[in-house]
Each structure stands twice: as C-alpha cells, then as structure tokens.
Design an enzyme around this catalytic site. Structure first.
Site, mmCIF file in Angstrom:
data_model
loop_
_atom_site.group_PDB
_atom_site.id
_atom_site.type_symbol
_atom_site.label_atom_id
_atom_site.label_comp_id
_atom_site.label_asym_id
_atom_site.label_seq_id
_atom_site.Cartn_x
_atom_site.Cartn_y
_atom_site.Cartn_z
ATOM 1 N N VAL A 12 1.004 -1.366 0.076
ATOM 2 C CA VAL A 12 0.006 -0.051 0.142
ATOM 3 C C VAL A 12 0.733 1.180 -0.063
ATOM 4 C CG1 VAL A 12 -1.932 1.394 1.135
ATOM 5 C CG2 VAL A 12 -1.826 -1.283 1.046
ATOM 6 N N LYS A 90 -6.604 -1.524 10.369
ATOM 7 C CA LYS A 90 -7.744 -1.709 11.227
ATOM 8 C C LYS A 90 -7.556 -2.512 12.549
ATOM 9 C CE LYS A 90 -6.692 -4.546 8.083
ATOM 10 N NZ LYS A 90 -6.268 -4.355 6.653
ATOM 11 N N VAL A 117 -10.855 -0.383 6.139
ATOM 12 C CA VAL A 117 -12.080 -1.127 5.893
ATOM 13 C C VAL A 117 -12.658 -1.032 4.378
ATOM 14 C CG1 VAL A 117 -14.381 -1.634 6.736
ATOM 15 C CG2 VAL A 117 -12.888 -0.574 8.377
ATOM 16 N N GLY A 172 -1.129 -16.032 -4.373
ATOM 17 C CA GLY A 172 -1.143 -14.725 -3.721
ATOM 18 C C GLY A 172 -2.207 -14.147 -3.389
ATOM 19 N N GLU A 175 -2.527 -15.219 2.410
ATOM 20 C CA GLU A 175 -1.313 -15.004 3.291
ATOM 21 C C GLU A 175 -0.956 -16.451 3.392
ATOM 22 O OE1 GLU A 175 0.283 -12.040 4.346
ATOM 23 O OE2 GLU A 175 -1.516 -10.756 4.004
ATOM 24 N N LYS A 190 -12.564 -5.109 11.363
ATOM 25 C CA LYS A 190 -13.551 -4.169 10.493
ATOM 26 C C LYS A 190 -14.676 -4.000 10.996
ATOM 27 C CE LYS A 190 -10.332 -5.552 6.648
ATOM 28 N NZ LYS A 190 -10.269 -6.377 5.561
HETATM 29 N N1 HSE Z 1 -6.453 -9.327 4.303
HETATM 30 C C1 HSE Z 1 -7.309 -8.689 3.926
HETATM 31 C C2 HSE Z 1 -8.326 -9.346 2.929
HETATM 32 C C3 HSE Z 1 -7.078 -7.511 3.306
HETATM 33 O O1 HSE Z 1 -8.251 -10.590 2.786
HETATM 34 O O2 HSE Z 1 -9.310 -8.788 2.565
HETATM 35 C C4 HSE Z 1 -6.874 -6.330 3.808
HETATM 36 O O3 HSE Z 1 -7.374 -5.778 5.037
#
Ligand code: HSE
Length: 416
Positions: A12, A90, A117, A172, A175, A190
């Site tokens: 980001v 968040k 969010v 990708g 995670e 969120k």
């Molecule tokens: N890990 C979050 C998602 C993105 O999979 O939406 C970042 O908020």
C-alpha cells in the site's frame, strides 16, 4: 501545503508513493535497503520513525507499516507532537482506538482511516458524512477478500476448503499464515469499526462473536446451492434498542440478495437505513492502488480542511471507553439455521435427532439425508425455522453427544 511523512514502503505504501509521485516530505522504512530506491529518486528518506515523527518536517503521519506495537507508539507520538494521522491499520484501531481517537480529539487533530475497511470502497466517509441523514438499522458486509475468494472458488469448482486455500496461497490471494483472514479476526476488526461508526458507541472487537470459514465443506456449499443460496463470511451489525448486535460468521445468503453476486476478492457493504432504504457499496477490498487510493483520499480531504483553516477534527466520541456499546450476547440472537449432522448409518438416528430438536422447542422446516463418501456414514441436514441461539446450541450439543454422531456438527445461520 500538507507535508507528508510516510512509514511503510510495502504494497500500500508503494501505491501511495506511486499516486502522489514527489509530494511526500519523508519516506521511512525499517532498513536502508527498503528506502534506497526512493533515495535514488530524490526523496528524503529515513530509517528512524521516531526522529521523523518528532521533527518539524511533516504535518501528517501516514502509517502503513501494519502491526500493533510500533504503530501504536508512532501514532500516539505523532498526535502528541501535533501531527494528523492517516492509517490503514484496522487491527490497531480496533484494539487501541480507545487511546488514539480521544487523544486526537483532545488535540484537535484528525485520524483518518478510509483504507482500513473495504480497501478502496469509501465506506468510512459514507458513514461519517454521506449517510448522516439516515440511521443505519443494519449492515451486512463482505470485508475479507481472502475468505470471499476461497468461498467463491469452492462454489464455482466444487472444491474443498484446504485445496482452494493452498491454491489461493500459491496465487498470492491468501497469506502464508492465513489465520487472521480465515478465522474471521480481520473481519471482526473491520466490523468493530463499522459498528462503532453506525452506533455512535465504541464496539469492542474482542466482544464480537467470531466464527471463520475453515470448517466449511464442499458439501455445505453444494447443499446451499440446492437451497438457492451461497455461503459468505459476513460482518453483521444491527441496532437492537439501546444495544448493538455485532458479529462475524458464515451465512447462507439467498442467491437473489445483492451480496450473493459479490464474488472472489471483491468486498461489499450492504446497508439498510431508515430514510435511505437499501444501499450497496462494492469494490476492491485490498490491493496496491485501490487501498492507496483511499489513503490518498484521506490526505486530500485533510489538505482541504487544513487549507481552509477548518482544522476541527470530526467528532470521535464514539470511540471513548466511557461510551462503550452494550453488545447483544450471541445466545440471545436468533436465525434460521442450517445444521449438518454426520452420523453412522444406523436405524433410529433420525428419530433421535428430531426428538432432541422437538424437546428443545425447535421447529424444523426441512430435513434432507445425503450420502457422504464413506458408505457407513450419512449426512443429515436440517433447516430450522427461526430459533434462539441458546436453544439451538443446547440441542446441537445434545445431538453431538449421541453415540451415532461421528463428527462435530456443522451450524450455519441464514442471513436474516
Ligand atoms: N487481508 C485482507 C483481505 C485485506 O483478505 O481482505 C486487508 O484488509
């Protein structure tokens, strides 16, 4: 002119630098190696965040490093020294918002977090500004792209959770450690922020009921389809008199509902408001430029308000500890339920299950028996009528204790 100090040059942060080009006063990251490419392009760089925050070169700290401890320290230090804050963090705001927002209010500074969010979806500003003419009665949102991607592919391809998760990691979309996403923690962070904004009271994310998607099977999704539904992980907020009902769990969503067509990595927030009626905001929930776009929107908004001399921060009283929301316990909520019991294929088991449900005053809408891959076992699927959670839990515990039941039973709520 707003002088921007940025911490974090990852996905980001890199996107923000790309959009703003040379308009950043100082770029800070952990190592020389990370800042070197920006130094080469003529940016002022630093590997010492404390020094950048304490100095006089910046007016706003953009925190895009992620995590809890250091960002908390940096943000509090920035506010103490009179700097505004923009963050996408968040998890930090859900956990430490009760320290951060009151300090910002005391100092007359802004803490903006549009990117925290729903990535690029401008839902924070909508709730803080555009929707002020209505009361949000309820909100249902798909705010984790990883989960939505996995559930969408399970539905499209009939695959099991583990298979899709592995592929999502390879591509990708998930995670290496997906726990926060798949167990619903990220959605709870969120949802806590959205529920706080909707209710005007601090909703503590640690008190939100959370259930993730790791136990959803291909069979659950196939049966949902037969019933005219899909399965989505939803963050839910409802007003319940003076109390707040906020939770995160998988839901059966009817295919004709607006949220059912939000697939793969898309996020969406569906609102029911008294004056406005229904509205759906959807878009990219993550990713370099969509999330950076929300960060830049916060910076432009900040620049406008500081340019015009209107430095008055938005009221943040909704995040004071003293202003905590009373949450409705999950045991007091009710829904129609999908229950899937896995049993030995034994005579009389169906009668035992229906007796337990009847003894707990649970009305059955539909019963379906399904084969499973193992010839000695069957799946017994029950759809209940509207049922109080406490009654349902008691009955499911009793069914789980039957000798014929060979797996923990599946429980999924229908979206009300
Ligand atoms: N890990 C979050 C998602 C993105 O999979 O939406 C970042 O908020």
């Amino acid at each position: 002119m707003l002088r921007i100090g940025l911490i974090g040059t990852g996905t980001v942060g890199g996107g923000v630098i790309q959009i703003l080009e040379q308009k950043i006063a100082c770029i800070c990251a952990k190592s020389e190696e990370e800042v070197a490419p920006y130094k080469a392009k003529g940016y002022k760089v630093s590997t010492n965040a404390d020094e950048m925050i304490a100095g006089n070169d910046i007016d706003v700290l953009v925190e895009l490093a992620g995590g809890y401890n250091m960002p908390r320290k940096w943000i509090l230090a920035a506010l103490e020294s009179g700097k505004h804050v923009v963050t996408a963090n968040k998890a930090l705001l859900a956990k430490y918002g009760h320290e951060i927002f009151p300090l910002a209010a005391k100092k007359g500074l802004h803490v903006l977090f549009e990117a925290a969010v729903g990535g690029g979806i401008p839902i924070i500003r909508s709730l803080q500004e555009g929707l002020l003419g209505s009361t949000v009665e309820s909100l249902s949102c798909i705010i984790n792209g990883t989960c939505n991607y996995i559930l969408s592919r399970m539905a499209e391809e009939g695959l099991d959770f583990d298979v899709v998760l592995k592929d999502a990691q390879r591509l990708g979309f998930a995670e290496a450690d997906p726990t926060f996403d798949i167990e619903g923690i990220d959605s709870a962070h969120k949802t806590a922020l959205l529920a706080s904004l909707c209710s005007g009271h601090r909703v503590d994310f640690e008190k939100i009921f959370v259930s993730g998607i790791s136990k959803i099977t291909a069979q659950d999704i196939a049966i949902a389809k037969e019933l005219g539904c899909c399965v989505k992980l939803l963050g839910i907020y409802r007003r319940d008199g003076e109390r707040v009902d906020a939770r995160v769990h998988p839901c059966f969503v009817p295919l004709e509902h607006q949220l059912a067509s939000v697939n793969r990595v898309l996020n969406a927030v569906y609102l029911q408001c008294d004056n406005l009626g229904e509205t759906l905001q959807t878009g990219a929930g993550a990713g370099r430029l969509p999330t950076a776009s929300a960060v830049v929107a916060d910076l432009v908004s900040l620049a406008r308000s500081t340019d015009t001399g209107s430095r008055k921060a938005l009221p943040m009283g909704w995040f004071n500890v003293e202003n905590s929301a009373t949450l409705v316990p999950i045991s007091e909520t009710s829904a129609r339920y999908y229950l899937r019991f896995t049993s030995r294929d034994a005579c009389g088991v169906l009668a035992k299950i229906t007796k337990i449900l009847a003894d707990n005053n649970i009305s059955i809408e539909t019963i379906i028996q399904k084969d499973v891959n193992d010839p000695g076992k069957v799946s017994i699927v029950v759809i209940t009528e509207n049922t109080l959670d406490s009654k349902l839990t008691k009955a499911v515990d009793a069914v789980n204790a039957l000798p014929e039941i060979v797996e923990k039973s599946q429980v999924i709520r229908f979206l009300a």
